[in-house]
Design a protein around this motif. Structure first.
Motif, short mmCIF file in Angstrom:
data_model
loop_
_atom_site.label_atom_id
_atom_site.label_comp_id
_atom_site.label_asym_id
_atom_site.label_seq_id
_atom_site.Cartn_x
_atom_site.Cartn_y
_atom_site.Cartn_z
N MET A 7 25.20 -13.02 -12.65
CA MET A 7 25.12 -11.57 -12.59
C MET A 7 23.67 -11.13 -12.72
O MET A 7 22.95 -11.56 -13.59
N ASN A 8 23.22 -10.28 -11.79
CA ASN A 8 21.89 -9.70 -11.85
C ASN A 8 22.07 -8.19 -11.83
O ASN A 8 22.27 -7.57 -10.79
N GLU A 9 22.03 -7.60 -12.99
CA GLU A 9 22.38 -6.19 -13.13
C GLU A 9 21.44 -5.27 -12.37
O GLU A 9 21.86 -4.30 -11.74
N LYS A 10 20.13 -5.57 -12.40
CA LYS A 10 19.17 -4.70 -11.71
C LYS A 10 19.41 -4.71 -10.20
O LYS A 10 19.43 -3.67 -9.55
N GLN A 11 19.57 -5.91 -9.67
CA GLN A 11 19.86 -6.03 -8.23
C GLN A 11 21.13 -5.28 -7.89
O GLN A 11 21.22 -4.56 -6.89
N GLU A 12 22.13 -5.47 -8.72
CA GLU A 12 23.45 -4.89 -8.47
C GLU A 12 23.39 -3.37 -8.48
O GLU A 12 23.94 -2.69 -7.60
N ASN A 13 22.69 -2.82 -9.44
CA ASN A 13 22.60 -1.36 -9.54
C ASN A 13 21.90 -0.75 -8.34
O ASN A 13 22.31 0.29 -7.82
N LEU A 14 20.83 -1.41 -7.89
CA LEU A 14 20.10 -0.91 -6.73
C LEU A 14 20.98 -1.00 -5.48
O LEU A 14 20.98 -0.10 -4.64
N GLU A 15 21.75 -2.07 -5.39
CA GLU A 15 22.64 -2.24 -4.24
C GLU A 15 23.69 -1.13 -4.20
O GLU A 15 23.99 -0.57 -3.15
N PHE B 251 8.61 -3.49 -7.50
CA PHE B 251 8.60 -4.93 -7.76
C PHE B 251 8.58 -5.24 -9.25
O PHE B 251 9.06 -6.29 -9.67
N GLU B 252 8.03 -4.33 -10.05
CA GLU B 252 8.12 -4.51 -11.49
C GLU B 252 9.57 -4.41 -11.94
O GLU B 252 10.04 -5.17 -12.80
N PHE B 253 10.27 -3.46 -11.36
CA PHE B 253 11.69 -3.26 -11.69
C PHE B 253 12.51 -4.52 -11.39
O PHE B 253 13.37 -4.92 -12.16
N LEU B 254 12.20 -5.16 -10.25
CA LEU B 254 12.94 -6.36 -9.86
C LEU B 254 12.29 -7.64 -10.35
O LEU B 254 12.76 -8.74 -10.05
N GLU B 255 11.18 -7.51 -11.07
CA GLU B 255 10.50 -8.65 -11.70
C GLU B 255 10.06 -9.69 -10.67
O GLU B 255 10.27 -10.89 -10.84
N LYS B 256 9.47 -9.21 -9.57
CA LYS B 256 8.96 -10.09 -8.53
C LYS B 256 7.44 -9.98 -8.47
O LYS B 256 6.91 -8.89 -8.27
N VAL B 257 6.75 -11.12 -8.62
CA VAL B 257 5.29 -11.11 -8.69
C VAL B 257 4.66 -11.76 -7.46
O VAL B 257 3.74 -11.21 -6.86
N LYS B 258 5.17 -12.92 -7.06
CA LYS B 258 4.57 -13.66 -5.96
C LYS B 258 4.85 -12.98 -4.62
O LYS B 258 5.91 -12.41 -4.42
N TYR B 259 3.86 -13.11 -3.71
CA TYR B 259 3.98 -12.49 -2.39
C TYR B 259 5.26 -12.94 -1.67
O TYR B 259 5.96 -12.15 -1.06
N TRP B 260 5.49 -14.26 -1.70
CA TRP B 260 6.64 -14.78 -0.97
C TRP B 260 7.96 -14.25 -1.54
O TRP B 260 8.87 -13.86 -0.80
N ASP B 261 8.07 -14.22 -2.86
CA ASP B 261 9.29 -13.70 -3.49
C ASP B 261 9.49 -12.23 -3.14
O ASP B 261 10.62 -11.76 -2.94
N ARG B 262 8.39 -11.50 -3.05
CA ARG B 262 8.49 -10.09 -2.66
C ARG B 262 8.94 -9.94 -1.22
O ARG B 262 9.73 -9.05 -0.89
N ASN C 70 0.81 -1.23 0.00
CA ASN C 70 0.00 0.00 0.00
C ASN C 70 0.84 1.26 0.00
O ASN C 70 0.32 2.37 -0.16
N ILE C 71 2.14 1.12 0.17
CA ILE C 71 3.04 2.28 0.15
C ILE C 71 3.26 2.71 -1.30
O ILE C 71 3.47 1.88 -2.19
N GLU C 72 3.22 4.00 -1.51
CA GLU C 72 3.42 4.53 -2.86
C GLU C 72 4.77 4.09 -3.41
O GLU C 72 5.79 4.17 -2.75
N GLY C 73 4.76 3.59 -4.64
CA GLY C 73 5.99 3.17 -5.30
C GLY C 73 6.21 1.68 -5.29
O GLY C 73 7.17 1.18 -5.90
N SER C 74 5.33 0.92 -4.62
CA SER C 74 5.53 -0.54 -4.52
C SER C 74 5.44 -1.21 -5.88
O SER C 74 6.23 -2.10 -6.20
#
Length: 921
Positions: A590-598, A136-147, A128-132
């Motif tokens: 290598m996971n470029e999206k994860q890496e860049n956010l880190e 999760f689209e950016f990190l390609e996570k759909v399932k609740y548990w993965d999120r 419910n927080i703005e930007g969620s």
């Protein structure tokens, strides 16, 4: 001191300046640290309470406690020393200053799995927080548990780094994470729970925001030592530098070349930049460069590995030499290779191991360890299976085999059979295997079949509430179909893996019930709960990779070869180490999206483009340096595929193969495998008294780690003790509470326990507890004497074990010391055991205070006035007799004498295993 080299002596005696110790593999850093503590206490007369010694893992912590207790002398109390893992030390600081914390007394520490489910349970709030959506689209996570898993990672990282990402508010993803972290902390503190990353953050906050607390701890802690400093993160460094203040009596020990825990938030920045934290001229650096673990060939190989790599100044330049007595008369570093196929390599490896055994070059398979990047790799699993089929046992608890074991399939199958609602899940291949396994058992165990039918009909009808998953599973241990998986006479991890694994599974199921707050499953909720358990929870557990049992004292079980990950092998050593995974490279995954956010969150120390490379070099260096006598690199050298990876070519191509004449097996001389010395710790209640009542129950609980069912009586006892502890601490600090404040605290503590255990106390019992607490507070507290200690902890070392205890209350009256223990039971119920407990505590406290304990008292909190206070005889002869009894029992446990002799039948009434024992006997 004659046993130490010159640089080790300098480390031991340099105590009044910031000190950086660069300690290479096998350089005796633990031994040196232990001697440094002994030097402070025995030669410089520093009190134990003035010393802080922290390390990275629970196992390393227990080893340090064992060795220090042996080194400074038996019978010396080290309970006041701040010694343990960094997390345990932070928890102690929080506990000692709980009134300044967002946490309240009796808080709960979430483990990794519980933290994930805590986030999962609150996922709607985070979404419910703005930007969620964008996050999760950016990190390609759909399932609740993965999120939930994803959020946990970023929450931990933010708190481990100790950073405020508010400064980077322009980035939408970071802004979302900031809001998530703030909400997450609010939810933690509302529930009175904390995770591991927030333990550190909360400790730092208490110290940095409360000057009086900081002054007090600086006054107390004068000498700080941190082991494995390359594994620390930024918030941990901030805590220790804050505590040391201007005294700067801080010694950090580590090796930047073994900094392999970046994924946990660790940074080599701490060790590489440590010198810059202090003024020039007020800092010392000492290198321990003599490797007593490995022979010269291995040390030279490790030097060559690091020297052939381009570090560009991002490490301490060092040149290790071997201090090991020359024992091996042939090559110490070789390769085991073929140019044909994986099958040929497996056969070659087996023949080599077999030859080592048949020629008596090894006395036990545990002298050999295989190290891999991952033990879940299919090639590794195939090699493991190949060796086991050849009759060689393999110990690999992290190979993700837990849910494949027959005993776990049987437990899952029982629950599938019991719950009619689980039938749709039989389309799942794994669940079908589990179900069929139990159905097959029903053919021969008719009693077992009838009980399943009875339980199944109950859940199918939906007319009744039913027990939770844990209690249902426990009810099956009396049947012969279940008992065949339980062997209480065998301790070997592999020989009795089934029993150990069932203990783990029972704990997992018990944790599920606690997470979902299931004391019983209501009839209207059965379908929903069952659907979630099989459709989500078990699948998450299966996919997350549950480890099998690992004994903190036994890294390499006898008669088995160890298959370990590089990270798992850290701190260990083996006569023969065979390193695989040579096909890997710095950029293998290598996971470029994860890496860049880190990178956006972290203030990276090293060049971003070099980090993967540095981490890769360090992890292989750590693996290579585990070997004592023989290091072997192994792979299939496919002609058209670059294996081994280019990174290894310079060192690998110069190696001789084991099949070449340069390697003379007849001249190979090996050390035996030596377990690290870790003493067991025994308390009177948890260990000695439980063993004396029932050795079998002791073994199930303390050896196989089966969880115990919480009863109303236990919850009531815990509630009363927590409340007594609170009013006694207030009394010690001369803080007077109003009657209403005592009532409010009692109610708050009960609500917390209710949430934790999902057990409601009857109103009558709850009211009784309140009345007895108030009676004690009004009529007894002020009359006892001056309170010297509340929940006073004692640790004393004996020759074979460590004695621990926690004394409810230490008082002083008319210049004499006394001890008080509170009981919620009735007089004459276990009175003899209670008196022996007081006598043990008197013995321990006399060592701690160097003063006679003149009075021992048991207060029966539920008794009437004339039965409430009972004096305990503390004459010296009786105390020594009780201690002798304690030691006899402790020695039986150390010697693994678990056969049930005398059995206190009173212990059976509430025992979880009484049905099992009826069948067993």
């Amino acid at each position: 001191m004659d046993k130490f080299n010159e640089n080790q002596k300098k480390v031991i005696e340099t105590i009044d300046a910031p000190l950086l110790v660069i300690a290479g593999p096998g350089s005796g850093k633990t031994r040196t640290l232990v001697e440094r503590v002994s030097y402070l206490i025995n030669k410089k007369n520093i009190k134990a309470e003035n010393i802080l010694l922290a390390t990275f893992t629970e196992k390393a912590s227990k080893e340090l406690i064992t060795r220090i207790s042996m080194n400074i002398g038996l019978g010396i109390d080290i309970s006041d020393m701040y010694i343990g893992t960094i997390h345990s030390i932070c928890l102690r600081i929080i506990d000692e200053n709980i009134e300044y914390s967002y946490l309240k007394r009796n808080y709960k520490v979430l483990d990794d799995l519980e933290q994930k489910f805590f986030i999962y349970k609150n996922m709607k709030k985070f979404l419910n927080i703005e930007g969620s959506l964008e996050f999760f689209e950016f990190l390609e996570k759909v399932k609740y548990w993965d999120r939930a898993v994803e959020l946990k990672k970023w929450i931990d990282r933010i708190n481990e780094e100790g950073i405020d990402i508010a400064e980077k508010i322009g980035d939408k993803r970071l802004n979302y994470l900031k809001k998530v972290n703030n909400l997450y902390k609010d939810l933690l503190f509302q529930e009175n729970v904390v995770d591991f990353s927030n333990i550190q953050f909360e400790c730092y906050r208490i110290l940095s925001e409360n000057i009086e607390v900081l002054k007090e701890i600086r006054k107390k802690i004068n000498y700080i030592m941190i082991d494995e400093y390359q594994d620390t993160n930024l918030i941990q460094e901030k805590i220790f530098l804050l505590i040391t203040g201007e005294k700067n009596n801080i010694c950090v020990v580590g090796d930047d070349d073994q900094g392999i825990y970046r994924f946990r938030g660790a940074t080599v920045k701490n060790i590489l930049n440590f010198e810059q934290k202090f003024e020039k001229g007020n800092f010392k650096k000492i290198e321990l460069n003599i490797n007593y673990r490995s022979n010269r060939d291995i040390v030279d190989f490790c030097n060559k590995w690091t020297d052939c790599l381009y570090w560009d100044g991002w490490r301490y330049k060092k040149e290790l030499v071997s201090g090991k007595e020359i024992k091996n008369k042939t090559l110490g570093v070789v390769k085991i290779s073929v140019k044909t196929s994986e099958n040929d390599l497996k056969e070659k490896i087996y023949k080599f191991i077999n030859k080592l055994k048949t020629t008596n070059k090894i006395q036990d398979y545990n002298q050999i360890a295989f190290l891999f990047k991952s033990v879940r790799n299919k090639k590794v699993l195939r090699l493991m299976e190949y060796l086991e089929n050849k009759g060689i046992k393999v110990y690999s608890p992290r190979s993700n085999m837990f849910f494949s074991r027959e005993e776990i399939k049987f437990c899952v199958g029982i629950l599938l059979c019991v719950f009619y609602q689980s039938k749709p899940f039989l389309k799942n291949t794994y669940y079908r295997e589990c179900f069929d396994k139990v159905v097959k058992e029903m053919e021969t165990d008719l009693e077992f079949r009838e009980y399943i039918k009875k339980m199944r009909n109950k859940t199918k009808s939906l007319n009744y509430d039913v027990e939770n998953f844990f209690k249902i599973l426990y009810s099956f241990i009396r049947f012969k179909s279940f008992r065949k998986y339980l062997d209480l006479k065998e301790d070997h991890i592999l020989e009795n893996r089934k029993t150990y694994n069932i203990g783990i599974f029972f704990n997992l199921v018990n944790k599920f019930d606690r997470i979902c707050e299931l004391e019983r499953i209501k009839k209207e909720d059965i379908a929903r709960v069952v659907n979630y358990f099989f459709g989500n929870h078990l699948i998450y557990l299966k996919n997350s990779g549950i480890s099998e049992y690992e004994d903190i004292k036994e890294d390499a079980p006898k008669n088995s070869i160890s298959f370990l990950t590089f990270h798992q092998s850290k701190g260990l050593e083996f006569p023969i180490v065979i390193v695989g995974s040579l096909e890997s490279g710095p950029r293998f995954i290598m996971n470029e999206k994860q890496e860049n956010l880190e990178f956006e969150i972290m203030e990276e120390f090293e060049p971003k483009e070099r980090i993967k490379e540095f981490d890769f070099w360090r992890v292989y260096y750590t693996a290579f340096s585990r070997a004592q006598n023989l290091l072997a690199l192994t792979c299939v050298e496919y002609p058209k595929i670059p294996i081994p990876n280019f990174a290894f070519q310079k060192v690998y191509n110069e190696l001789s193969d084991i099949s070449q004449e340069e390697f003379e097996l007849s001249k190979l001389n090996l050390d035996s495998y030596e377990e690290k010395t870790i003493k067991e710790s025994f308390s009177f209640t948890r260990h000695i008294n439980l063993y004396n009542k029932c050795p079998r129950l002791y073994k199930l609980v303390n050896k196989y780690k089966f969880p115990e069912l919480k009863t109303e009586e236990l919850i009531y006892g815990e509630l009363v003790h927590i409340c007594l502890e609170e009013v006694n601490k207030m009394g010690k600090n001369n803080k007077k509470l109003s009657i209403q404040e005592v009532k409010d605290k009692y109610t708050k503590f009960y609500n917390d326990l209710q949430k934790r255990y999902n057990i409601n106390l009857e109103d009558k019992l709850l009211k009784l507890g309140m009345e007895n607490i108030l009676d004690y507070y009004i009529n007894y507290l002020d009359e006892l004497g001056k309170i010297k200690g509340v929940e006073e902890r004692i640790i004393l070392s004996d020759e074979k074990y460590i004695i621990e205890g926690i004394v409810d209350l230490v008082i002083e009256k008319d210049g004499k010391l006394g001890i008080i223990d509170f009981k919620t039971g009735k007089l004459n119920e276990y009175t003899k055991e209670y008196e022996e407990q007081i006598q043990i505590y008197a013995y321990l406290l006399e060592k701690k205070y160097s003063k006679k304990i003149s009075k021992g008292i048991i207060i029966y909190i539920n008794e009437c006035k004339d039965k409430k206070i009972i004096d305990v005889d503390l004459n010296e002869e009786l105390i020594l007799k009780t201690m002798d009894k304690f030691k006899r029992t402790a020695n039986k446990i150390v010697n693994r004498e678990y056969e049930t002799g005398y059995l206190d039948k009173r212990a059976c009434e509430y025992c979880n295993f009484r049905n099992y024992c009826k069948s067993y006997l």
